[in-house]
Design an enzyme around this catalytic site. Structure first.
Site, short mmCIF file in Angstrom:
data_model
loop_
_atom_site.label_atom_id
_atom_site.label_comp_id
_atom_site.label_asym_id
_atom_site.label_seq_id
_atom_site.Cartn_x
_atom_site.Cartn_y
_atom_site.Cartn_z
N ASP A 206 0.81 -1.24 -0.06
CA ASP A 206 0.06 -0.02 -0.16
C ASP A 206 0.88 1.25 -0.08
OD1 ASP A 206 -2.50 1.80 0.88
OD2 ASP A 206 -3.20 -0.14 0.81
N HIS A 242 -3.59 5.95 3.74
CA HIS A 242 -4.54 4.66 3.27
C HIS A 242 -3.90 3.43 3.94
CE1 HIS A 242 -5.76 2.02 0.17
NE2 HIS A 242 -7.01 2.63 0.14
N ASN A 345 -14.30 0.70 -7.03
CA ASN A 345 -15.41 1.60 -6.59
C ASN A 345 -15.89 2.16 -7.43
OD1 ASN A 345 -14.25 0.80 -3.96
ND2 ASN A 345 -13.15 2.67 -3.59
N SER A 428 -11.32 -0.91 -0.48
CA SER A 428 -10.03 -0.73 -0.12
C SER A 428 -10.15 -1.02 1.34
CB SER A 428 -9.49 0.58 -0.02
OG SER A 428 -8.94 0.94 -1.08
#
Length: 623
Positions: A206, A242, A345, A428
């Protein structure tokens, strides 16, 4: 947070930018009458909601975030504006050579009048990154296709494809456990009586990590494949931390009387930074990062001494699964590593999103606190299972408070230099719930294969009807996972999900300005209440008479009819002028942010934010 210093003071950034652009100018009728004002209201990427913190006796900045709401339009707008690297990496190619060919002997390749130089091997058999030795932009624009064709024609080459950019797709006795509806949705408290995932390592590929207090004792040494060093610290920028949010969902320290609970809180995290400060990373770096996290060999890089049995990839992009990506997942599967990926998404078929459309991975869609598919989540035959991803357009009752229906986890707050918690939403967030559930399974049965883990999760999932999947036939895979049922290898328990008390609505007002522009006449002002069906919603105010208006928008999160400091609020920067000729005035778009972040400069007027607040409250109560 930079690597060189503990804190870096940055203002929080809003992930979603309102679609700009008015409609093309059309001839207007020459008649006298009222006009209309219309535009788009964009929900915020980060909103403070202090009321939730006060409920547990402490001032806590709980932020509502969209967590990498990477819908196609938003990504395309950022790419077009040059804010994100898009498409392929100019002049870079992933080349796989036949096993009989010695990679060391092909440090350069001459094709289509261009010389390619080997940058590095990628850890997978025969696969290496090659780069042109001339102007990358020129090669990409003029002869990228011919280079690929020429490479594929060479007898020693098995496959060749461009290196692509992927993007991020912006949870015992823990203090904020009451806000974690996702814990109950997965039946985790019952599962924790059996295991907490102790002894299992999960790799989070990530944006890197921050050393949040609620991750203390949970982090193993990681690596940075963006800067190619051993420090995986998330450097902030557009990342909104994130990777730390994902890590907290998986394994936040739990039963420690603070913060949040992790899904598999006995597990450990290996953080790997493959996405930069703009939230983007290349296929090559993602391949290397996942390979390293799994303990597989990479040339020139020390082997990870703590190999991960589960890999989480909360990232992706539009397109087919590349040969290099599939080769990676085949290698991880062969090594016995469970790979979990976010479905995307864009509210479309997951088969259009990579790496969600690859095989040998568990593809995860998102549900909200109502147990239904979240409005943004991808769907379709490629979905394996669903997991809590959040829906911040829904509001939950928690004691005397109302909180957003997002997923709460660990982040860093640039605005005040503190470790924090935030409500984010997205696939996520759904993927790490499944990665955590896989770690729970491996905690009691460490010899389960990736295929067996997937089978157990699917068999224990609670089916989601076509209606609750957004009227998509068989679009939510096996359904919402039940961690306890997966551990016991039984049918899922039908635990009812937490029910939202209401959908958040947005009030949009056109405040009529009296001559001089400093005072407002509520009687001549207009207002409309709009539903939050997506993160960008259209509005229209009719019957606007001649004059000047200040257009504002507000979400009353706690329903008290007052504009609180932390509630979403936005102001169109210019006054909207309406003349005596009836016309449609479009493109009056507003992006919401915390009211406390609105200042007079943002309002671009002589009216103070406090005066705007009072006027909106008055018009809202009258309308």
């Amino acid at each position: 947070m930079s690597k060189g210093s503990r804190f870096m003071a940055l203002l929080p950034l809003t992930l979603l930018i309102a679609c700009g652009g008015s409609s093309p100018t059309q001839p207007q009728p020459s008649v006298t009458g009222p006009s209309s004002i219309s535009g788009v209201i964009s929900s915020p990427g980060s909103i403070d909601a202090n009321t939730a913190g006060q409920a547990v006796g402490q001032q806590l900045s709980l932020r509502v975030g969209d967590s990498w709401w990477a819908d196609k339009a938003a990504v395309q707008r950022k790419e077009a504006a040059g804010e994100l690297p898009s498409g392929t990496v100019p002049g870079e190619y992933l080349v796989r050579l036949r096993p009989s060919v010695g990679a060391q002997s092909l440090t350069t390749l001459s094709v289509a009048g261009t010389t390619l130089t080997r940058v590095r091997p990628l850890g997978l058999p025969g696969l290496a990154l090659y780069r042109t030795s001339v102007s990358a932009q020129g090669v990409q624009a003029q002869s990228g296709a011919s280079i690929l064709t020429a490479l594929a024609a060479r007898p020693e080459v098995l496959s060749a494809e461009p290196n692509r950019w992927l993007h991020m797709l912006k949870t015992p006795n823990d203090e904020y456990l009451p806000y974690q509806w996702n814990i109950q949705a997965m039946n985790l408290p019952a599962a924790w009586d059996t295991t907490t995932g102790t002894g299992v390592v999960v790799g989070v590929i990530d944006t890197g990590i921050v050393k949040h207090p609620d991750l203390a004792g949970k982090l193993l040494p990681g690596r940075d494949f963006v800067d190619n060093d051993s420090d995986p610290t998330d450097e902030g920028g557009d990342t909104e931390y994130h990777g730390s949010h994902v890590a907290g969902i998986i394994a936040a320290a739990t039963n420690n009387q603070q913060g949040v609970a992790g899904v598999s809180w006995g597990a450990k995290i290996v953080p790997v930074r493959v996405l930069g400060t703009d939230g983007s990373g290349t296929t090559a770096n993602i391949i290397d990062g996942a390979m390293w996290a799994a303990g597989l060999k990479l040339d020139g890089v020390p082997t990870n001494p703590n190999p991960a049995k589960v890999i989480n990839l909360s990232l992706g992009g539009t397109g087919t699964c590349s040969q290099a990506e599939q080769q990676l997942f085949d290698a991880l599967d062969k090594a016995g590593v469970v790979t979990v990926v976010a479905a995307g998404n864009e509210d479309t078929e997951a088969s259009t999103s990579s790496p969600a459309n690859c095989t040998k991975v568990i593809t995860v869609g998102a549900t909200g606190p109502d147990g239904k598919r979240a409005f943004y989540s991808n769907y379709g035959s490629r979905i394996d299972v669903m997991a809590p991803g959040g829906n911040s357009n829904l509001v939950l009752n928690v004691g005397a408070d109302q909180v957003p229906g997002g997923v709460l986890s660990t982040v860093y707050n640039d605005s005040d230099g503190s470790f924090d918690y935030a409500f984010y939403q997205g696939t996520s967030q759904a993927a790490p719930h499944v990665a955590g559930a896989a770690a729970l399974l491996l905690g009691v049965q460490p010899k389960l294969t990736p295929a067996q883990v997937l089978s157990r999760l699917k068999a224990a999932a609670r089916p989601i009807s076509d209606a609750d999947c957004g009227n998509v036939k068989a679009g939510c895979g096996a359904g919402l996972i039940d961690a306890q049922a997966a551990l016991l290898n039984t049918a899922p328990t039908l635990t009812p999900p937490a029910q939202p008390v209401a959908s958040v609505k947005t009030f949009v007002a056109a405040l009529y300005l009296l001559p001089g522009g400093t005072d407002i006449d509520p009687d001549q002002s207009l207002g409309v209440l709009i539903d939050q069906k997506t993160l960008q919603n259209s509005y229209r105010l009719d019957k606007a008479g001649p004059g000047e208006y200040k257009v504002v928008a507000w979400q009353d999160i706690n329903g008290d009819s007052k504009v609180d400091d932390k509630e979403p609020f936005g102001v169109y920067p210019s006054n909207v002028k309406v003349d005596a000729t009836a016309r449609s005035i479009s493109g009056i778009d507003i992006t919401l942010q915390p009211y406390s972040a609105v200042n007079s400069a943002a309002g671009a007027s002589a009216i103070s934010p406090s005066a705007l607040r009072a006027a909106v409250q008055q018009v809202g109560s009258a309308k």
